[in-house]
Design a protein around this motif. Sequence first.
Motif, short mmCIF file in Angstrom:
data_model
loop_
_atom_site.label_atom_id
_atom_site.label_comp_id
_atom_site.label_asym_id
_atom_site.label_seq_id
_atom_site.Cartn_x
_atom_site.Cartn_y
_atom_site.Cartn_z
N ALA A 411 37.44 24.42 36.23
CA ALA A 411 38.28 25.44 35.60
C ALA A 411 37.72 26.84 35.87
CB ALA A 411 38.39 25.18 34.10
N TRP A 412 38.53 27.69 36.50
CA TRP A 412 38.17 29.08 36.77
C TRP A 412 36.86 29.19 37.55
CZ3 TRP A 412 42.54 31.25 35.66
CH2 TRP A 412 43.32 30.75 34.61
N ALA A 413 36.56 28.18 38.35
CA ALA A 413 35.30 28.16 39.09
C ALA A 413 35.48 28.23 40.59
CB ALA A 413 34.49 26.91 38.72
N ASP A 414 36.73 28.25 41.06
CA ASP A 414 36.94 28.44 42.50
C ASP A 414 36.66 29.90 42.86
OD1 ASP A 414 37.73 25.81 42.95
OD2 ASP A 414 39.83 26.23 42.47
N TYR A 415 36.27 30.11 44.08
CA TYR A 415 36.04 31.48 44.55
C TYR A 415 37.39 32.04 45.00
CZ TYR A 415 33.98 35.37 47.21
OH TYR A 415 33.64 36.62 47.68
N ASP A 416 38.01 32.85 44.16
CA ASP A 416 39.37 33.32 44.40
C ASP A 416 39.45 34.80 44.02
OD1 ASP A 416 42.11 33.83 44.52
OD2 ASP A 416 42.65 31.83 43.81
N ILE A 417 39.10 35.67 44.96
CA ILE A 417 39.07 37.11 44.71
C ILE A 417 40.47 37.63 44.39
CG2 ILE A 417 38.66 39.36 45.78
CD1 ILE A 417 36.12 37.96 44.98
N GLU A 418 41.47 37.09 45.06
CA GLU A 418 42.85 37.56 44.84
C GLU A 418 43.29 37.30 43.41
OE1 GLU A 418 47.38 36.87 46.62
OE2 GLU A 418 45.64 36.05 47.68
N GLN A 419 43.06 36.08 42.93
CA GLN A 419 43.46 35.76 41.55
C GLN A 419 42.64 36.56 40.55
OE1 GLN A 419 42.99 31.64 40.42
NE2 GLN A 419 44.19 31.87 38.54
N ALA A 420 41.33 36.74 40.82
CA ALA A 420 40.47 37.50 39.92
C ALA A 420 40.97 38.94 39.78
CB ALA A 420 39.03 37.47 40.42
N ASN A 421 41.31 39.57 40.92
CA ASN A 421 41.81 40.94 40.87
C ASN A 421 43.15 41.02 40.15
OD1 ASN A 421 39.98 42.88 42.12
ND2 ASN A 421 40.21 41.66 43.99
N ALA A 422 43.98 40.00 40.32
CA ALA A 422 45.27 39.99 39.64
C ALA A 422 45.09 39.94 38.12
CB ALA A 422 46.10 38.80 40.12
N LEU A 423 44.11 39.17 37.65
CA LEU A 423 43.84 39.09 36.21
C LEU A 423 43.37 40.44 35.68
CD1 LEU A 423 42.03 35.63 36.03
CD2 LEU A 423 44.22 36.20 34.96
N LEU A 424 42.50 41.11 36.42
CA LEU A 424 42.01 42.41 35.97
C LEU A 424 43.13 43.45 35.98
CD1 LEU A 424 38.59 42.43 37.89
CD2 LEU A 424 38.94 42.05 35.44
N ASP A 425 44.00 43.39 37.00
CA ASP A 425 45.14 44.30 37.04
C ASP A 425 46.07 44.04 35.86
OD1 ASP A 425 44.16 45.38 39.37
OD2 ASP A 425 45.52 44.26 40.70
N ASP A 426 46.25 42.76 35.53
CA ASP A 426 47.13 42.39 34.43
C ASP A 426 46.61 42.92 33.10
OD1 ASP A 426 49.49 40.90 33.53
OD2 ASP A 426 48.05 39.57 32.54
#
Length: 632
Positions: A411-426
């Motif tokens: 859970a939430w442990a994949d290396y996914d810069i795109e999704q991480a940035n989307a969460l911060l933008d959200d």
Amino acid sequence: MFKKTLLAVSTALGVMASAVVAVEPIEGDFWLQEVNAGNLPPVSERMPSIPLVPDLKLRGRELGTPGGTLRTMVTRAKDVRQMVVYGYARLVGYNERYEIVPDILESLENENDIKFTLRLRPGHKWSDGNPFTSEDFRYWWEDVANNEMLSPAGPIDFLRVEGELPTVTFPDAHTVIYEWHKPNPVFLQKLAEARPPFIYRPSHFLKALHADYADEETLSEALYEARVRSWAALHNRSDNMYKFDNPDLPTLQPWMLATKDGKSRFLFVRNPYYHRVDPNGVQLPYIDVVEMQVVAPGLVAAKANAGEVDLQARGLDFKDTAILKKGENSGKYTTLLWGNGTASQIAIYPNLNYNDDLWRETMRDVRFRRALSLGINRKIINKGLYFGLAKQGGMTVLPVSPFYREKNSQAWADYDIEQANALLDDMGLTERDKEGTRLLPDGRPMWIVVETAGERQEVENALQIIIDNWKDLGIKLLMRPLERDILRNRVYSGETMAAVWFGWDNGIPHSYTSPDFVAPWQQEFFAWPKWGQYHQTSGDAGEPPDLAAAVRLNDLAHEWSQAYSTVDRAVIWQEMIDIHAENVFAIGLLNNAPQPVVVSNRLRNVPEKAIWAWSPGAHFGVYRVDEFFFDE
């Protein structure tokens, strides 16, 4: 004649009994001279009438021969207490399947976790030959735990159920009964811990230091000689069974301290009255003497490489494996790689009780913690630090636990810069400075200061990788090494923004394991120190949990303590583990990182594959060091 007894467990009444087989104890060489001189009774009179006889063959162990000195090392003189950990003589203890079974006790009856009847082994004696009986339990309960001079806070907390203390009775010399009105499901687990609560004391020894029993003049002389002002201070100083620093204090452990006022070298000799015997009648432990040397932390690997130890894991890290492997031939040892019992070898704890209001609000947003976790390249860290031998994933329980779920590990442990940035933008954190660093709503750059204990190179190496990873999120990581005590004090006071530590000590919980360390009940969990303080001080310090997921964990922990069935407790545990995985209270990086274990080529019965865990397991303790032996 002893008769065979099988373990019986029923829903209403759980009866745990040691296997009993007929054996004739054999006198070993170590104490033979003392026996012949009349200074020590023969072994048949030293053993309990019903000794504990482990089934070595069933567990794949060899029958051993007694003798020899085992060399090991610690880095502080006070770590002589590791002999209580490694010796692991407990009223009840874990076996290698992490089941709780009788050890010092002959048997135990458990009625719905409300009434526990402890039955002692007839004829069992302390290391000085005095009987071990229910009087030793009565003395601790009435004259120590409930004596205001010796225990100002009263009996230890695990004996309280919703504030209620047990009724404790002593029907005869070999029976002790603890009883509450509601279940106390942690009672047996606590007794089996690496650092157990000793609910008994050698009363025959300590009464001489107790004002209710001792002759006043004799006690005054003892106080003068010890240079202490009160009998209570002298009693408490002489009485610490876990510290294991008083060679005069009788013990039930397999080895007893034989060095007085030691500083750099301590010797422990076999307990002539130890209660375990192998199927051939040979009294355990097999090893006669343990020599514990105190060395500087940086010298443990070098001395192990030089062949100066027979058994060593403490003070060794995976980074030492290469040098240890190189020295195997000349040092005549083997380097085993055990699994690690902590939930995560390295975990980052955002402090949800941080004193900065805006940062605290930001870190309490689960999207932020998930983004930080998604922004870490665990694969690179694993390859760089552990040659890919650890398991990548977030902080959750290990596969050995019945509550393990692969989805929680990932859970939430994949290396996914795109999704991480989307969460911060959200979250609305879209503004950046000219260097590309995101800005808080008040315009401050998002610099996260992560504090460490400065003790593990692997932590600093991992953070160096994460510094580069988080740049891609627009977040700057600043690393600040501190001394361990300073780090803890800063975390507890809310001065630390984020900290690095191990994951949960117990990464392999079962339904009987207290969930206090996954609830907001302990300040030692660096994500919520003030919530933990609130629970630990009954509201006198800290803050009450005010985050929905934390409140739910708090409620579940209370439900677990009141549950009557194993199934109900297991269901509660699973929900708590799932909540942690989804909320990422601690950002785990890796688990099952190999723990190097140096073993002399002459030492037998050390498992090749095992788990190095403090709780449950007591490091070497669960594998029964008293059964290790030298083949020459």
